[in-house]
Design a protein around this motif. Sequence first.
Motif, PDB file in Angstrom:
ATOM      1  N   UNK A 141       0.828  -1.206   0.000  1.00  0.00           N
ATOM      2  CA  UNK A 141       0.000   0.000   0.000  1.00  0.00           C
ATOM      3  C   UNK A 141       0.865   1.260   0.000  1.00  0.00           C
ATOM      4  N   UNK A 142       2.110   1.116   0.448  1.00  0.00           N
ATOM      5  CA  UNK A 142       3.035   2.250   0.522  1.00  0.00           C
ATOM      6  C   UNK A 142       3.980   2.278  -0.673  1.00  0.00           C
ATOM      7  N   UNK A 143       3.510   1.823  -1.837  1.00  0.00           N
ATOM      8  CA  UNK A 143       4.374   1.676  -3.001  1.00  0.00           C
ATOM      9  C   UNK A 143       5.038   2.987  -3.399  1.00  0.00           C
ATOM     10  N   UNK A 149       7.254  -2.160 -15.106  1.00  0.00           N
ATOM     11  CA  UNK A 149       6.215  -3.150 -14.855  1.00  0.00           C
ATOM     12  C   UNK A 149       6.034  -3.493 -13.393  1.00  0.00           C
ATOM     13  N   UNK A 150       4.779  -3.785 -13.057  1.00  0.00           N
ATOM     14  CA  UNK A 150       4.421  -4.241 -11.711  1.00  0.00           C
ATOM     15  C   UNK A 150       3.735  -5.597 -11.814  1.00  0.00           C
ATOM     16  N   UNK A 151       4.005  -6.479 -10.859  1.00  0.00           N
ATOM     17  CA  UNK A 151       3.286  -7.747 -10.754  1.00  0.00           C
ATOM     18  C   UNK A 151       2.743  -7.879  -9.334  1.00  0.00           C
ATOM     19  N   UNK A 164      -3.641   2.382  -7.379  1.00  0.00           N
ATOM     20  CA  UNK A 164      -3.699   3.787  -7.784  1.00  0.00           C
ATOM     21  C   UNK A 164      -2.303   4.397  -7.871  1.00  0.00           C
ATOM     22  N   UNK A 165      -1.475   4.088  -6.882  1.00  0.00           N
ATOM     23  CA  UNK A 165      -0.125   4.640  -6.866  1.00  0.00           C
ATOM     24  C   UNK A 165       0.753   4.003  -7.933  1.00  0.00           C
ATOM     25  N   UNK A 166       0.613   2.697  -8.131  1.00  0.00           N
ATOM     26  CA  UNK A 166       1.441   1.987  -9.114  1.00  0.00           C
ATOM     27  C   UNK A 166       1.213   2.522 -10.521  1.00  0.00           C
TER      28      UNK A 166
END
Length: 297
Positions: free
Chosen positions: A82-84, A98-100, A228-230
């Motif tokens: 959540x703190x990305x 990219x994010x997984x 949302x942040x990612x």
Amino acid sequence: MKLSLHVSVMVEEVLRYLNPREDGIYVDCTLGTGGHSLAILEKTGGRIKLIGIDWDEEALRISWERLKEYRGKINLVRANFADIAKILKEQGIQRVNGFIYDLGLSSLQLEDPYRGFSFLREAPLDMRMDKRGKITASHLVNRLSRKELEDILWSLGEERWAKRMAEFIVEERKKSPISTTKELVEVIKRAVPAKFRRGKRTHFATRAFQALRIAVNQELDNLEKSLSEAIGFLFSGGRLCVISYHSLEDRIVKRKFKKVEGKELRILTPKVVRPSFQEIRVNPKSRSAKLRAAEKL
């Protein structure tokens, strides 16, 4: 007790949709025991930068050893995804390729006799992903009102018998606190009429345990915030892959993608992608997995 290494699901599909490239920056938001990260590193010959995030200390230890060949290319962080935004800024990273996300529990957590995630194992009623957290499932079961318990069981577990379960829990805890998984399973068993327990594919305690785990770890709120942040950190052409395991998670991902479709993202999976028959046969735990992917415009 030796714990089995978690088998990551839909690895081929993740690589196809994530399409990792050399010199890219990738973030595994749910590192676990490192299966997806290892596949990404192998696919690119280790010529990337990879950030692995998990709030489970044991998972990080296992991944650090499993990925030791690539230690010069990875940075593992004990944190909540959540703190990305905070995590990436602390790493000096402004954009990501990219994010997984592979949501849900790993075998590491399910098989640990002290974590309390599984209704099949006798354990303290804990369910914290991060052992530093203060709220456990025992706190919820023994301290919340009947209405609060019912709301959790219904909204986070979609449990048909939420009201009866909450009533039975409140009555039982008047005698003594409910402190173990076995004790809770016995209460749930009494709350669910016998004809609705017998011959069912899904164990009668599945949804209740899911609801409590989600509540303890604030999983849905964390997912909303993290996605949302990612999205804001992706390069144009960067990709986001999310594997979920139940309808509540999948609904959040689907709605988030739809909300920003055409403005920030291009959806790569118009329909949810499921594991192949062959994968389900080899790894039955993968059968409920759902993959959605999108690309940054």
